[in-house]
Design an enzyme around this catalytic site. Structure first.
Site, PDB file in Angstrom:
ATOM      1  N   HIS A 211      11.379  10.975 -17.844  1.00  0.00           N
ATOM      2  CA  HIS A 211      11.731  11.066 -16.432  1.00  0.00           C
ATOM      3  C   HIS A 211      12.326   9.761 -15.921  1.00  0.00           C
ATOM      4  O   HIS A 211      13.289   9.761 -15.164  1.00  0.00           O
ATOM      5  CB  HIS A 211      10.501  11.451 -15.606  1.00  0.00           C
ATOM      6  CG  HIS A 211       9.272  10.636 -15.899  1.00  0.00           C
ATOM      7  ND1 HIS A 211       8.787  10.443 -17.174  1.00  0.00           N
ATOM      8  CD2 HIS A 211       8.417   9.958 -15.074  1.00  0.00           C
ATOM      9  CE1 HIS A 211       7.699   9.694 -17.108  1.00  0.00           C
ATOM     10  NE2 HIS A 211       7.461   9.380 -15.862  1.00  0.00           N
ATOM     11  N   ARG A 212      11.767   8.622 -16.370  1.00  0.00           N
ATOM     12  CA  ARG A 212      12.295   7.329 -15.927  1.00  0.00           C
ATOM     13  C   ARG A 212      13.681   7.089 -16.528  1.00  0.00           C
ATOM     14  O   ARG A 212      14.575   6.575 -15.861  1.00  0.00           O
ATOM     15  CB  ARG A 212      11.335   6.194 -16.317  1.00  0.00           C
ATOM     16  CG  ARG A 212      11.771   4.824 -15.776  1.00  0.00           C
ATOM     17  CD  ARG A 212      10.669   3.786 -15.866  1.00  0.00           C
ATOM     18  NE  ARG A 212       9.576   4.119 -14.961  1.00  0.00           N
ATOM     19  CZ  ARG A 212       8.409   4.615 -15.349  1.00  0.00           C
ATOM     20  NH1 ARG A 212       8.150   4.824 -16.621  1.00  0.00           N
ATOM     21  NH2 ARG A 212       7.466   4.901 -14.467  1.00  0.00           N
TER      22      ARG A 212
ATOM     23  N   GLU B 230       0.844  -1.195   0.000  1.00  0.00           N
ATOM     24  CA  GLU B 230       0.000   0.000   0.000  1.00  0.00           C
ATOM     25  C   GLU B 230       0.883   1.250   0.000  1.00  0.00           C
ATOM     26  O   GLU B 230       1.785   1.393   0.829  1.00  0.00           O
ATOM     27  CB  GLU B 230      -0.915   0.013   1.227  1.00  0.00           C
ATOM     28  CG  GLU B 230      -1.962   1.110   1.169  1.00  0.00           C
ATOM     29  CD  GLU B 230      -2.912   1.068   2.351  1.00  0.00           C
ATOM     30  OE1 GLU B 230      -3.769   1.965   2.442  1.00  0.00           O
ATOM     31  OE2 GLU B 230      -2.808   0.136   3.174  1.00  0.00           O
TER      32      GLU B 230
ATOM     33  N   ASP C 264       8.315   5.216  -8.093  1.00  0.00           N
ATOM     34  CA  ASP C 264       7.032   5.908  -8.021  1.00  0.00           C
ATOM     35  C   ASP C 264       7.171   7.119  -8.926  1.00  0.00           C
ATOM     36  O   ASP C 264       8.228   7.770  -8.950  1.00  0.00           O
ATOM     37  CB  ASP C 264       6.680   6.321  -6.592  1.00  0.00           C
ATOM     38  CG  ASP C 264       5.189   6.639  -6.455  1.00  0.00           C
ATOM     39  OD1 ASP C 264       4.383   5.992  -7.157  1.00  0.00           O
ATOM     40  OD2 ASP C 264       4.824   7.521  -5.664  1.00  0.00           O
TER      41      ASP C 264
END
Length: 200
Positions: A181-182, A41, A70
């Protein structure tokens, strides 16, 4: 052969990491390769917190080096939203179209020059014998007023990449990987890979 687990079910992300680790003779696994389902989570309020949470939780469970990421969209006129809620901005069912509609509706009165935004990605690496580290990358752009392009996913159809003079969704996968961005975060991680692989 050494193994590293990427905390994702996304095959596209896995391919990016496979290309990165191949020269080091490291086998890349994803959550899809595990016998048990793992769902962490995401309770963090920043990309860094969520990436670290996922990487450290899965690394403790499996005793392996784990990389988690993330990522999402930050719109300056929306005070950085949707941010960590990018995937579920319009609701928990995670609809790309609904998320785009919500962003566009919230920016209706905002002039072009104030629609600055960026895609941000944070990678976290955790595992036995290594100190958790994070690597971040971003891609700057503007939020367009309407969708264009059919490539990519998420907010790509409304994200205008100034240096390319096209929407992210109008770029080929190869073009996107060069400026994404990655991709930027992966380049920073690449420098430290030998240390993580050797456990130094």
């Amino acid at each position: 052969m050494k193994e590293v687990l990427i905390a994702t079910n996304n095959a596209g992300k896995a391919k990016d990491f496979e290309a990165l680790f191949e020269p080091f003779g490291v086998r890349v696994l994803t959550l899809n390769d595990l016998d048990e389902a793992i769902d962490v989570e995401e309770t963090g309020v920043t990309f860094e917190e969520n990436a670290i949470l996922k990487a450290e939780t899965v690394a403790r469970m499996l005793g392996k080096i784990v990389i988690a990421d993330d990522s999402g969209l930050e719109v300056d006129a929306l005070d950085g939203a949707p941010g960590v809620y990018s995937a579920r901005y319009a609701g928990t069912e995670k609809s790309d179209d609904a998320n785009i509609d919500k962003v566009l509706n919230e920016l209706v009165e905002v002039p072009t020059e104030d629609r600055t935004a960026r895609f941000r990605c944070v990678l976290a690496v955790a595992g036995p014998g290594i100190e958790t580290e994070t690597f971040s990358g971003s891609c700057e752009g503007l939020i367009h007023t309407e969708r264009k392009g059919t490539n990519g996913f998420g907010y790509d159809p409304i994200f205008y990449v100034s240096q390319q003079e096209r929407m992210m969704a109008e770029l080929s996968p190869e073009e996107k990987s060069l400026i994404s961005h990655r991709g930027a975060a992966l380049e920073k991680l690449k420098v430290k890979l030998p240390q993580f692989i050797e456990g130094r």
